[in-house]
Design a protein around this motif. Structure first.
Motif, short mmCIF file in Angstrom:
data_model
loop_
_atom_site.label_atom_id
_atom_site.label_comp_id
_atom_site.label_asym_id
_atom_site.label_seq_id
_atom_site.Cartn_x
_atom_site.Cartn_y
_atom_site.Cartn_z
N SER A 15 0.95 -1.23 0.00
CA SER A 15 0.00 0.10 0.10
C SER A 15 0.93 1.24 -0.04
O SER A 15 1.48 1.48 0.87
CB SER A 15 -0.93 -0.04 1.41
OG SER A 15 -1.18 1.22 1.57
N TYR A 17 0.18 4.22 0.50
CA TYR A 17 0.07 5.04 1.64
C TYR A 17 0.53 4.62 3.01
O TYR A 17 0.94 5.48 3.83
CB TYR A 17 -1.45 5.53 1.68
CG TYR A 17 -1.90 6.11 0.40
CD1 TYR A 17 -2.12 7.34 0.15
CD2 TYR A 17 -2.66 5.41 -0.62
CE1 TYR A 17 -2.45 8.02 -1.13
CE2 TYR A 17 -3.22 5.59 -1.75
CZ TYR A 17 -3.34 7.19 -1.88
OH TYR A 17 -3.75 7.59 -3.27
N ALA A 54 -13.03 2.26 4.98
CA ALA A 54 -11.77 1.56 5.57
C ALA A 54 -10.52 1.51 4.60
O ALA A 54 -10.51 0.60 3.88
CB ALA A 54 -12.19 0.09 6.41
N LEU A 55 -9.84 2.43 4.98
CA LEU A 55 -8.54 2.36 3.89
C LEU A 55 -7.22 2.34 4.72
O LEU A 55 -7.16 2.34 5.84
CB LEU A 55 -8.41 3.75 3.34
CG LEU A 55 -9.64 4.17 2.46
CD1 LEU A 55 -9.51 5.66 1.95
CD2 LEU A 55 -9.75 3.30 1.34
N LEU A 56 -5.98 1.82 3.94
CA LEU A 56 -4.98 1.50 4.54
C LEU A 56 -3.92 2.88 4.11
O LEU A 56 -4.08 3.23 3.00
CB LEU A 56 -4.37 0.46 3.82
CG LEU A 56 -5.01 -0.90 4.03
CD1 LEU A 56 -4.46 -2.05 2.84
CD2 LEU A 56 -4.62 -1.33 5.29
N PRO A 57 -3.36 3.30 4.96
CA PRO A 57 -3.13 2.63 6.65
C PRO A 57 -4.30 3.35 7.39
O PRO A 57 -5.11 4.62 7.05
CB PRO A 57 -1.71 3.30 7.19
CG PRO A 57 -1.57 4.52 6.38
CD PRO A 57 -2.44 4.24 5.05
N ASP A 72 -6.77 8.25 6.47
CA ASP A 72 -6.42 9.50 5.46
C ASP A 72 -5.13 10.05 6.07
O ASP A 72 -4.98 10.79 7.04
CB ASP A 72 -7.37 10.45 5.63
CG ASP A 72 -7.58 11.31 4.17
OD1 ASP A 72 -6.44 11.17 3.46
OD2 ASP A 72 -8.61 12.14 4.12
N SER A 73 -4.10 9.69 5.16
CA SER A 73 -2.71 10.20 5.67
C SER A 73 -2.55 11.72 5.90
O SER A 73 -1.78 11.98 6.65
CB SER A 73 -1.76 9.49 4.67
OG SER A 73 -1.82 10.07 3.34
N THR A 74 -3.11 12.38 5.14
CA THR A 74 -2.80 13.88 5.03
C THR A 74 -3.23 14.56 6.30
O THR A 74 -2.36 15.36 6.86
CB THR A 74 -3.47 14.56 3.80
OG1 THR A 74 -2.90 13.93 2.66
CG2 THR A 74 -3.20 16.03 3.68
N ASP A 108 -0.51 11.86 -3.81
CA ASP A 108 -1.61 11.07 -3.41
C ASP A 108 -2.62 10.82 -4.33
O ASP A 108 -3.21 9.70 -4.50
CB ASP A 108 -2.35 11.65 -2.29
CG ASP A 108 -1.53 11.64 -0.94
OD1 ASP A 108 -0.46 11.03 -0.86
OD2 ASP A 108 -1.67 12.30 0.22
N GLU A 109 -3.09 11.63 -5.23
CA GLU A 109 -4.21 11.73 -6.00
C GLU A 109 -4.07 11.47 -7.34
O GLU A 109 -4.73 11.16 -8.17
CB GLU A 109 -5.09 13.20 -5.68
CG GLU A 109 -5.50 13.18 -4.20
CD GLU A 109 -6.20 12.13 -3.73
OE1 GLU A 109 -6.89 11.40 -4.33
OE2 GLU A 109 -5.99 11.83 -2.54
N ARG A 156 -10.91 -8.55 -8.82
CA ARG A 156 -11.58 -7.38 -8.14
C ARG A 156 -10.72 -6.31 -8.30
O ARG A 156 -11.17 -5.02 -8.43
CB ARG A 156 -11.59 -7.71 -6.40
CG ARG A 156 -12.30 -6.48 -5.95
CD ARG A 156 -11.94 -6.80 -4.13
NE ARG A 156 -10.76 -6.16 -3.69
CZ ARG A 156 -10.44 -6.14 -2.58
NH1 ARG A 156 -11.54 -6.26 -1.47
NH2 ARG A 156 -9.25 -5.64 -2.06
N ARG A 160 -11.28 -2.50 -10.62
CA ARG A 160 -11.39 -1.48 -10.08
C ARG A 160 -10.52 -0.17 -10.83
O ARG A 160 -10.13 0.85 -10.08
CB ARG A 160 -10.75 -1.21 -8.38
CG ARG A 160 -11.69 -1.86 -7.41
CD ARG A 160 -11.14 -1.98 -6.06
NE ARG A 160 -12.00 -2.36 -5.18
CZ ARG A 160 -11.41 -2.47 -3.71
NH1 ARG A 160 -10.25 -2.20 -3.57
NH2 ARG A 160 -12.33 -2.83 -2.85
N TYR A 307 -14.30 12.31 -3.26
CA TYR A 307 -13.18 12.62 -2.37
C TYR A 307 -12.15 13.77 -3.21
O TYR A 307 -11.70 14.47 -2.36
CB TYR A 307 -12.51 11.51 -2.22
CG TYR A 307 -11.22 11.68 -1.22
CD1 TYR A 307 -11.28 11.73 -0.08
CD2 TYR A 307 -9.93 11.47 -1.66
CE1 TYR A 307 -10.19 12.09 0.88
CE2 TYR A 307 -8.90 11.92 -0.96
CZ TYR A 307 -9.08 12.01 0.38
OH TYR A 307 -7.73 12.54 1.13
#
Ligand code: GSH
Length: 344
Positions: A15, A17, A54-57, A72-74, A108-109, A156, A160, A307
């Protein structure tokens, strides 16, 4: 709510992030304890409500014996700054801090489009990821379990690709953007070891997270990166662990003294990320589920995501919060990059 000591987080090796945050924690000398796993399973095992989405990390915060799971790391980077101010990743000069934020947001984006596209678009990369990612969760599963997991998980994730806007039409745009980004990195790293000087900012860690995968995991972008930017390859390895770096306030280079190579990086943001951000926000405002526009002279179409519109709003809020003189400095620096359109 406060971080535990050591800071607790749930993450995955592949991951980007998660890697962003682990490199940042090592640089900041903040002790941490990472649990490799998926958020739902780990939260359930600990009797915690998983964050939505539910996101990582996912980080675990505590207050009076109550534990909350947040992601949300930021914003988490900003909370970590409140918990410990030494070895900050945020430049003290608000104008420079704004540019650092632009780099973090782009990494990030947009850079995540490179990451996810190369991971699942080509057969060789998808085959490697399909095998190794399930094993990274549990290296001891049986071969039968692995085969079933691989099939299910790969399908999956390939299904995506649309989430990052990767499809047959956009593949060439993503690839061309990655190559230009690497060329800009190669020139910039020839000038200085980090994006804004001789100490890393949040933007460096965000880039490191995506690049840790593009260089360290997936075969197609790894070969491209080695061919275009050997400095980036080496930079990813070094940035992994900056615990021995001793930063000082002088290590940020003033906005007005930054090399032209930083502007090349800004040009790439203006060229590809800005049109995407504007089209997405317009579509969200109009209630359109899809948007299309020209990016880098080619057609791009993808689903609308709330988002990213929020990210655009945060960028504009930060820009609006600058003093008049700092805003003038940022404007002068960004003049002609195409980023101006995102701040209007
Ligand atoms: N904006 C978030 C993004 C985190 C994110 O998108 N994480 C991905 C994996 S790297 C995720 O957990 N996706 C959901 C899934 O794979 O089930 C952050 O900065 O932390």
């Amino acid at each position: 709510m406060a971080f535990a000591d050591p800071v607790q987080l749930i993450g995955a090796t592949a991951s980007p992030y998660t890697q962003k945050m682990l490199a940042l924690l090592r640089y900041r000398r903040i002790p941490y304890a990472v649990t490799w796993g998926d958020v739902a399973t780990v939260c359930e095992a600990r009797g915690l409500e998983p964050p939505r989405p539910a996101l990582l990390p996912t980080f675990l915060l505590e207050d009076d014996g109550v534990t909350a799971a947040v992601c949300d790391s930021t914003p988490i980077i900003r909370r970590l700054e409140e918990a410990q101010s030494q070895r900050s990743v945020l430049p003290g000069d608000p104008a420079l801090a704004f540019v650092d934020y632009l780099i973090e947001d782009y990494a990030d984006e947009w850079c995540t489009k490179y990451m996810f596209h190369y991971r699942w678009h080509f057969a060789a990369d998808a085959d490697k990821a399909g095998t190794v990612l399930p094993l990274a969760m549990n290296p001891s599963i049986s071969s039968e379990e692995l085969a079933a997991f691989k099939e299910h998980f790969s399908q999956r994730q390939i299904g995506r690709l649309f989430v990052v806007g990767s499809n047959e039409t956009t593949a060439a745009v993503i690839d061309a953007s990655y190559r230009r980004f690497l060329t800009a990195m190669e020139h910039h790293l020839a000038q200085q070891p980090f994006m804004l000087g001789t100490r890393p900012g949040a933007g460096d860690f965000a880039l490191h997270g995506q690049l840790s995968q593009l260089v360290g995991f997936d075969p197609t972008p790894r070969a491209i990166t080695h061919a275009i930017s050997p400095r980036t390859v080496a930079w990813v390895d070094r940035t992994y662990d900056l615990s021995g770096l001793e930063p000082s306030g002088e290590d940020w280079i003033k906005l007005e003294a930054q090399p032209a190579s930083l502007s090349d990086l800004m040009q790439e943001i203006g060229r590809v990320y800005v049109p995407a951000q504007l089209a997405n926000a317009r579509a969200l405002g109009a209630g359109d589920k899809e948007w299309s526009c020209d990016i880098d002279g080619a057609p791009w179409s993808q689903r609308t995501f709330p988002y990213q519109a929020k990210c655009l709003q945060w960028t504009r809020e930060r820009y609006a919060a600058l003093s008049q003189s700092d805003r003038a400095r940022v404007d002068a620096f960004l003049d002609g990059t195409g980023i101006e359109a995102m701040l209007a």
